[in-house]
Design a protein around this motif. Structure first.
Motif, short mmCIF file in Angstrom:
data_model
loop_
_atom_site.label_atom_id
_atom_site.label_comp_id
_atom_site.label_asym_id
_atom_site.label_seq_id
_atom_site.Cartn_x
_atom_site.Cartn_y
_atom_site.Cartn_z
N SER A 94 0.10 -1.90 -1.37
CA SER A 94 -1.01 -0.95 -1.40
C SER A 94 -1.39 -0.42 0.10
O SER A 94 -2.16 0.41 0.29
CB SER A 94 -2.16 -1.85 -1.81
N ARG A 95 -0.53 -0.77 1.05
CA ARG A 95 -0.96 -0.40 2.51
C ARG A 95 -0.65 1.06 2.41
O ARG A 95 0.23 1.53 1.88
CB ARG A 95 0.05 -1.26 3.29
N ARG A 96 -1.67 1.80 3.02
CA ARG A 96 -1.29 3.24 3.29
C ARG A 96 -1.72 3.76 4.61
O ARG A 96 -2.68 3.22 5.27
CB ARG A 96 -2.19 4.14 2.18
N ILE A 97 -1.09 4.48 5.24
CA ILE A 97 -1.42 5.27 6.63
C ILE A 97 -1.61 6.75 6.35
O ILE A 97 -0.73 7.42 5.67
CB ILE A 97 -0.21 4.97 7.60
N ALA A 98 -2.70 7.42 6.70
CA ALA A 98 -3.09 8.74 6.49
C ALA A 98 -2.20 9.64 7.28
O ALA A 98 -1.92 9.38 8.53
CB ALA A 98 -4.55 8.76 7.06
N ILE A 99 -1.36 10.31 6.60
CA ILE A 99 -0.55 11.23 7.33
C ILE A 99 -1.07 11.83 8.63
O ILE A 99 -0.32 12.15 9.68
CB ILE A 99 0.43 12.02 6.35
N ASP A 100 -2.06 12.48 8.24
CA ASP A 100 -2.73 13.56 9.13
C ASP A 100 -3.43 12.68 10.30
O ASP A 100 -3.78 13.49 11.23
CB ASP A 100 -3.96 14.25 8.46
N THR A 118 9.33 13.96 2.84
CA THR A 118 8.97 13.65 4.14
C THR A 118 9.20 12.37 4.44
O THR A 118 8.70 11.58 3.62
CB THR A 118 7.37 14.13 4.31
N LEU A 119 9.45 12.12 5.68
CA LEU A 119 9.81 10.81 6.00
C LEU A 119 9.31 10.73 7.36
O LEU A 119 9.81 11.35 8.42
CB LEU A 119 11.08 10.24 5.81
N ALA A 213 5.53 10.37 2.21
CA ALA A 213 4.53 11.31 2.16
C ALA A 213 3.06 10.99 1.62
O ALA A 213 2.20 11.56 1.66
CB ALA A 213 5.05 12.47 1.28
N ASP A 214 3.42 9.85 0.55
CA ASP A 214 2.12 9.47 -0.06
C ASP A 214 1.20 8.48 0.86
O ASP A 214 0.21 7.73 0.42
CB ASP A 214 2.41 8.73 -1.20
N LEU A 231 11.29 8.24 -1.37
CA LEU A 231 11.14 9.46 -1.42
C LEU A 231 10.53 10.27 -2.51
O LEU A 231 9.77 11.14 -2.50
CB LEU A 231 12.32 10.40 -0.63
N ASP A 232 11.43 10.04 -3.53
CA ASP A 232 11.14 10.84 -4.84
C ASP A 232 9.70 10.40 -5.61
O ASP A 232 8.96 11.24 -5.92
CB ASP A 232 12.06 10.44 -5.90
N GLN A 233 9.40 9.09 -5.42
CA GLN A 233 8.23 8.59 -5.63
C GLN A 233 6.94 9.22 -4.95
O GLN A 233 6.08 9.64 -5.74
CB GLN A 233 8.19 6.97 -5.54
N ALA A 234 7.05 9.20 -3.99
CA ALA A 234 5.99 10.10 -2.88
C ALA A 234 6.02 11.44 -3.21
O ALA A 234 4.85 11.91 -3.21
CB ALA A 234 6.47 9.44 -1.42
#
Length: 237
Positions: A94-100, A118-119, A213-214, A231-234
């Motif tokens: 569930s961990r996420r990092i905001a790309i921006d 995107t990676l 990307a997500d 990559l495809d999932q994101a």
């Protein structure tokens, strides 16, 4: 009967309010014990009356007054499975990092194919698993890769600076990671401290760390097949 049900409902709301108040007090008590840390979640477990506190990505267990803490695995004896391990996996997933929030303007940018996927990778030039990852990425196409230099190993700062200060940074990175060709770049004003601070803020504790990307995060090496899948999932979200 209606009066009974109404009273029962009010009692439930009252007990819920008390529980929330107690949980708020508990969180405040824990925060006082860990003033420099972030309490990511606090939940009561169904076992032993313990509370689970996730602090800076680590699981702690405590009592209702935060008088005692322990780290370790709680094991379901019947299933012979670690409930703590299962919970840690849920937290990782569930961990996420905001790309921006990432300093992509200071990344080594590689575009392959249409570049739609995107990676982002925090990578140390002297990390053997980072080099393994680069070999996996060779055959991945239709991707934009942002490599964030993250020189946390001994001797990596000099190499990372030389790569950044090279005339062609991406080529210098590829040559070093794939061919072991030392970079010939001279000293310059490299943004390595900015990149290190970014990693610390996002709790990047090892390399490679992959971000999709997500915003989903994978700490450590994964093979090409898993990279393609993520990559495809994101990209589909």
């Amino acid at each position: 009967m209606r009066l009974f049900l109404c009273s029962f409902g009010l009692l439930g709301l009252l007990l819920s309010g008390i529980a929330q108040a107690n949980e708020a007090d508990l969180k405040e008590a824990i925060q006082a014990l860990f003033p420099e840390s972030k309490i990511e979640s606090l939940t009561q477990t169904p076992y032993l009356g313990l509370y689970e506190a996730v602090i800076d990505g680590e699981i702690f267990y405590t009592d209702e007054k935060a008088e005692y803490f322990f780290m370790g695995h709680i094991v379901d004896a019947k299933k012979r499975a670690s409930l703590t391990s299962e919970r840690m996996q849920q937290i990782r997933d569930s961990r996420r990092i905001a790309i921006d929030s990432l300093p992509l303007e200071h990344a080594l940018k590689t575009v392959k194919g249409n570049g739609k996927r995107t990676l982002i990778v925090y990578s140390d030039p002297n990390c053997p698993y980072c080099k393994r990852l680069e070999k996996e990425l060779v055959n991945v196409t239709d991707i934009t890769i942002y490599t964030l230099l993250y020189p946390v190993l001994n001797g990596s700062m000099t190499t990372a600076e030389a790569i950044w200060c090279s005339e062609d940074r991406v080529k210098a990175w590829d040559d070093f990671m794939l061919k072991s060709v030392a970079p010939a770049g001279k000293s310059c004003d490299a943004p390595l401290q900015i990149l290190l601070e970014s990693g610390h803020q996002n709790r990047v504790t090892g390399t490679p760390t992959l971000i999709f990307a997500d915003g989903s995060v994978v700490p450590g090496f994964i093979p090409q097949s898993e990279i393609e899948k993520r990559l495809d999932q994101a990209a589909s979200q």
